[in-house]
Design a protein around this motif. Structure first.
Motif, PDB file in Angstrom:
ATOM      1  N   ALA A  26       0.845  -1.198   0.000  1.00 40.13           N
ATOM      2  CA  ALA A  26       0.000   0.000   0.000  1.00 40.13           C
ATOM      3  C   ALA A  26       0.877   1.243   0.000  1.00 40.13           C
ATOM      4  O   ALA A  26       1.940   1.271   0.609  1.00 40.13           O
ATOM      5  CB  ALA A  26      -0.899  -0.010   1.222  1.00 40.13           C
ATOM      6  N   HIS A  27       0.414   2.245  -0.709  1.00 40.38           N
ATOM      7  CA  HIS A  27       1.123   3.520  -0.734  1.00 40.38           C
ATOM      8  C   HIS A  27       0.644   4.362   0.425  1.00 40.38           C
ATOM      9  O   HIS A  27      -0.410   4.150   0.985  1.00 40.38           O
ATOM     10  CB  HIS A  27       0.844   4.250  -2.053  1.00 40.38           C
ATOM     11  N   GLY A  28       1.404   5.330   0.734  1.00 43.49           N
ATOM     12  CA  GLY A  28       1.011   6.251   1.784  1.00 43.49           C
ATOM     13  C   GLY A  28       1.650   7.591   1.504  1.00 43.49           C
ATOM     14  O   GLY A  28       2.340   7.780   0.526  1.00 43.49           O
ATOM     15  N   GLY A  29       1.422   8.506   2.374  1.00 41.58           N
ATOM     16  CA  GLY A  29       2.034   9.813   2.214  1.00 41.58           C
ATOM     17  C   GLY A  29       1.135  10.781   1.486  1.00 41.58           C
ATOM     18  O   GLY A  29      -0.050  10.547   1.270  1.00 41.58           O
ATOM     19  N   LYS A  30       1.736  11.872   1.097  1.00 46.15           N
ATOM     20  CA  LYS A  30       1.010  12.971   0.478  1.00 46.15           C
ATOM     21  C   LYS A  30       0.450  12.590  -0.892  1.00 46.15           C
ATOM     22  O   LYS A  30       1.071  11.872  -1.650  1.00 46.15           O
ATOM     23  CB  LYS A  30       1.944  14.162   0.335  1.00 46.15           C
ATOM     24  N   VAL A  31      -0.743  13.112  -1.155  1.00 48.88           N
ATOM     25  CA  VAL A  31      -1.413  12.897  -2.431  1.00 48.88           C
ATOM     26  C   VAL A  31      -1.355  14.201  -3.214  1.00 48.88           C
ATOM     27  O   VAL A  31      -1.606  15.274  -2.670  1.00 48.88           O
ATOM     28  CB  VAL A  31      -2.890  12.472  -2.210  1.00 48.88           C
ATOM     29  N   THR A  32      -1.002  14.113  -4.497  1.00 42.00           N
ATOM     30  CA  THR A  32      -1.024  15.290  -5.361  1.00 42.00           C
ATOM     31  C   THR A  32      -2.238  15.174  -6.288  1.00 42.00           C
ATOM     32  O   THR A  32      -2.572  14.078  -6.736  1.00 42.00           O
ATOM     33  CB  THR A  32       0.263  15.413  -6.194  1.00 42.00           C
ATOM     34  N   LEU A  33      -2.876  16.297  -6.547  1.00 41.80           N
ATOM     35  CA  LEU A  33      -4.077  16.336  -7.377  1.00 41.80           C
ATOM     36  C   LEU A  33      -3.850  17.236  -8.574  1.00 41.80           C
ATOM     37  O   LEU A  33      -3.260  18.313  -8.443  1.00 41.80           O
ATOM     38  CB  LEU A  33      -5.268  16.861  -6.575  1.00 41.80           C
ATOM     39  N   GLU A  34      -4.350  16.801  -9.729  1.00 41.98           N
ATOM     40  CA  GLU A  34      -4.391  17.642 -10.922  1.00 41.98           C
ATOM     41  C   GLU A  34      -5.862  17.837 -11.244  1.00 41.98           C
ATOM     42  O   GLU A  34      -6.564  16.880 -11.564  1.00 41.98           O
ATOM     43  CB  GLU A  34      -3.685  16.948 -12.082  1.00 41.98           C
ATOM     44  N   VAL A  35      -6.335  19.074 -11.142  1.00 39.62           N
ATOM     45  CA  VAL A  35      -7.752  19.387 -11.341  1.00 39.62           C
ATOM     46  C   VAL A  35      -7.883  20.206 -12.614  1.00 39.62           C
ATOM     47  O   VAL A  35      -7.135  21.163 -12.832  1.00 39.62           O
ATOM     48  CB  VAL A  35      -8.308  20.178 -10.132  1.00 39.62           C
ATOM     49  N   ALA A  36      -8.854  19.833 -13.471  1.00 36.11           N
ATOM     50  CA  ALA A  36      -9.062  20.554 -14.728  1.00 36.11           C
ATOM     51  C   ALA A  36     -10.513  20.420 -15.160  1.00 36.11           C
ATOM     52  O   ALA A  36     -11.229  19.516 -14.715  1.00 36.11           O
ATOM     53  CB  ALA A  36      -8.152  19.987 -15.814  1.00 36.11           C
ATOM     54  N   GLY A  37     -10.928  21.310 -16.051  1.00 36.14           N
ATOM     55  CA  GLY A  37     -12.248  21.195 -16.652  1.00 36.14           C
ATOM     56  C   GLY A  37     -12.228  20.093 -17.692  1.00 36.14           C
ATOM     57  O   GLY A  37     -11.176  19.739 -18.225  1.00 36.14           O
ATOM     58  N   ASP A  56      -5.052   4.284  -5.595  1.00 31.04           N
ATOM     59  CA  ASP A  56      -5.830   3.114  -5.974  1.00 31.04           C
ATOM     60  C   ASP A  56      -6.739   2.607  -4.863  1.00 31.04           C
ATOM     61  O   ASP A  56      -7.275   1.520  -4.948  1.00 31.04           O
ATOM     62  CB  ASP A  56      -4.899   1.990  -6.415  1.00 31.04           C
ATOM     63  N   ASN A  57      -6.935   3.405  -3.819  1.00 27.90           N
ATOM     64  CA  ASN A  57      -7.747   2.923  -2.699  1.00 27.90           C
ATOM     65  C   ASN A  57      -9.182   3.416  -2.752  1.00 27.90           C
ATOM     66  O   ASN A  57      -9.944   3.192  -1.823  1.00 27.90           O
ATOM     67  CB  ASN A  57      -7.105   3.313  -1.364  1.00 27.90           C
ATOM     68  N   GLY A  58      -9.580   4.094  -3.822  1.00 29.77           N
ATOM     69  CA  GLY A  58     -10.962   4.525  -3.973  1.00 29.77           C
ATOM     70  C   GLY A  58     -11.405   5.586  -2.980  1.00 29.77           C
ATOM     71  O   GLY A  58     -12.557   5.604  -2.577  1.00 29.77           O
ATOM     72  N   MET A  59     -10.501   6.455  -2.569  1.00 31.15           N
ATOM     73  CA  MET A  59     -10.880   7.486  -1.596  1.00 31.15           C
ATOM     74  C   MET A  59     -11.906   8.441  -2.194  1.00 31.15           C
ATOM     75  O   MET A  59     -12.006   8.590  -3.401  1.00 31.15           O
ATOM     76  CB  MET A  59      -9.648   8.244  -1.122  1.00 31.15           C
ATOM     77  N   ARG A  60     -12.660   9.066  -1.332  1.00 33.60           N
ATOM     78  CA  ARG A  60     -13.671  10.051  -1.725  1.00 33.60           C
ATOM     79  C   ARG A  60     -13.072  11.440  -1.606  1.00 33.60           C
ATOM     80  O   ARG A  60     -12.563  11.811  -0.550  1.00 33.60           O
ATOM     81  CB  ARG A  60     -14.904   9.951  -0.836  1.00 33.60           C
ATOM     82  N   LEU A  61     -13.136  12.207  -2.690  1.00 34.19           N
ATOM     83  CA  LEU A  61     -12.668  13.582  -2.683  1.00 34.19           C
ATOM     84  C   LEU A  61     -13.869  14.497  -2.467  1.00 34.19           C
ATOM     85  O   LEU A  61     -15.002  14.123  -2.749  1.00 34.19           O
ATOM     86  CB  LEU A  61     -12.005  13.910  -4.026  1.00 34.19           C
ATOM     87  N   VAL A  62     -13.619  15.699  -1.978  1.00 29.06           N
ATOM     88  CA  VAL A  62     -14.692  16.678  -1.764  1.00 29.06           C
ATOM     89  C   VAL A  62     -14.397  17.892  -2.639  1.00 29.06           C
ATOM     90  O   VAL A  62     -13.315  18.480  -2.555  1.00 29.06           O
ATOM     91  CB  VAL A  62     -14.803  17.087  -0.281  1.00 29.06           C
ATOM     92  N   LEU A  63     -15.357  18.253  -3.485  1.00 26.79           N
ATOM     93  CA  LEU A  63     -15.214  19.351  -4.420  1.00 26.79           C
ATOM     94  C   LEU A  63     -16.154  20.485  -4.041  1.00 26.79           C
ATOM     95  O   LEU A  63     -17.326  20.257  -3.727  1.00 26.79           O
ATOM     96  CB  LEU A  63     -15.546  18.857  -5.829  1.00 26.79           C
ATOM     97  N   ASN A  64     -15.631  21.713  -4.056  1.00 27.87           N
ATOM     98  CA  ASN A  64     -16.415  22.941  -3.863  1.00 27.87           C
ATOM     99  C   ASN A  64     -16.036  23.894  -4.979  1.00 27.87           C
ATOM    100  O   ASN A  64     -14.875  23.914  -5.428  1.00 27.87           O
ATOM    101  CB  ASN A  64     -16.111  23.593  -2.513  1.00 27.87           C
ATOM    102  N   GLY A  65     -16.988  24.701  -5.410  1.00 26.02           N
ATOM    103  CA  GLY A  65     -16.699  25.658  -6.459  1.00 26.02           C
ATOM    104  C   GLY A  65     -17.418  26.974  -6.265  1.00 26.02           C
ATOM    105  O   GLY A  65     -18.527  27.014  -5.735  1.00 26.02           O
ATOM    106  N   THR A  66     -16.754  28.054  -6.685  1.00 24.54           N
ATOM    107  CA  THR A  66     -17.336  29.390  -6.649  1.00 24.54           C
ATOM    108  C   THR A  66     -17.216  29.979  -8.046  1.00 24.54           C
ATOM    109  O   THR A  66     -16.120  30.018  -8.621  1.00 24.54           O
ATOM    110  CB  THR A  66     -16.588  30.291  -5.644  1.00 24.54           C
ATOM    111  N   GLY A  67     -18.352  30.431  -8.590  1.00 18.69           N
ATOM    112  CA  GLY A  67     -18.370  30.978  -9.938  1.00 18.69           C
ATOM    113  C   GLY A  67     -18.658  32.456  -9.957  1.00 18.69           C
ATOM    114  O   GLY A  67     -18.852  33.098  -8.916  1.00 18.69           O
TER     115      GLY A  67
END
Length: 178
Positions: A26-37, A56-67
């Motif tokens: 299993a991996h651990g440590g910091k996760v890096t994210l690349e977010v794009a439209g 690869d562990n199927g974690m749930r991310l939380v997304l918020n947006g302001t337009g």
């Protein structure tokens, strides 16, 4: 008999080679994210560990947006998509315009990424252009390795069987009684 053993060993080892030798730990440590439209009204996210391996562990991310004009979305829980390991996608979430999107990962290693995304009205595919699309798996270059590996295993198996069948039967020494 020796050739048969080699062929069987090759057939048994082929699935191990096809996996690619990635560690099972299993991996651990910091996760890096690349977010794009996604080019329309959705958002795509690619999640990797610092070592470059996809999450690869199927974690749930939380997304918020302001337009523009005070519009907002979220919090939206984003689960893994079917596009591949480490990929997350939310479709038809944003109205057209500019958005500031923030994505958070859950503990034990929380990460927050904020980026600008321009949402557009989703476009329909013009008639006759449906056959011109590129398969996402082929674009990444991953699926042809499976085909190549399967062909190698098939050729090795058939070649081994042909060699075993063509080999003359061994002559058994007869013991003589005196």
């Amino acid at each position: 008999m020796r050739l048969l053993r080699i062929v069987l060993a090759t057939l048994l080892a082929a699935p191990l080679v096809a996996v690619g030798g990635q560690p099972a730990a299993a991996h651990g440590g910091k996760v890096t994210l690349e977010v794009a439209g996604d080019g329309g009204a959705g958002v795509t996210i690619r999640a990797r560990y610092e070592d470059g391996h996809p999450v690869d562990n199927g974690m749930r991310l939380v997304l918020n947006g302001t337009g523009e004009g005070g519009r907002s979305v979220g919090p939206v829980q984003v689960g893994p998509s079917n596009e591949g390991v480490g990929f997350y996608r939310v479709g038809s979430l944003l109205s057209p315009g500019d958005w500031e999107i923030t994505v958070d990962t859950p503990p034990p290693n929380p990460t927050r990424v904020t980026t600008s995304v321009r949402a557009r009205v989703p476009q329909s595919v013009p008639p006759g252009a449906a056959g011109a699309s590129v398969d996402a798996a082929d674009e990444g270059g991953g699926s042809w390795w499976w085909l190549l590996g399967g062909a190698v295993v098939l050729v090795a198996g058939v070649g081994g069987l042909v060699a075993v069948r063509r080999r003359p039967a061994p002559v058994l020494a007869r013991s003589r009684r005196r």
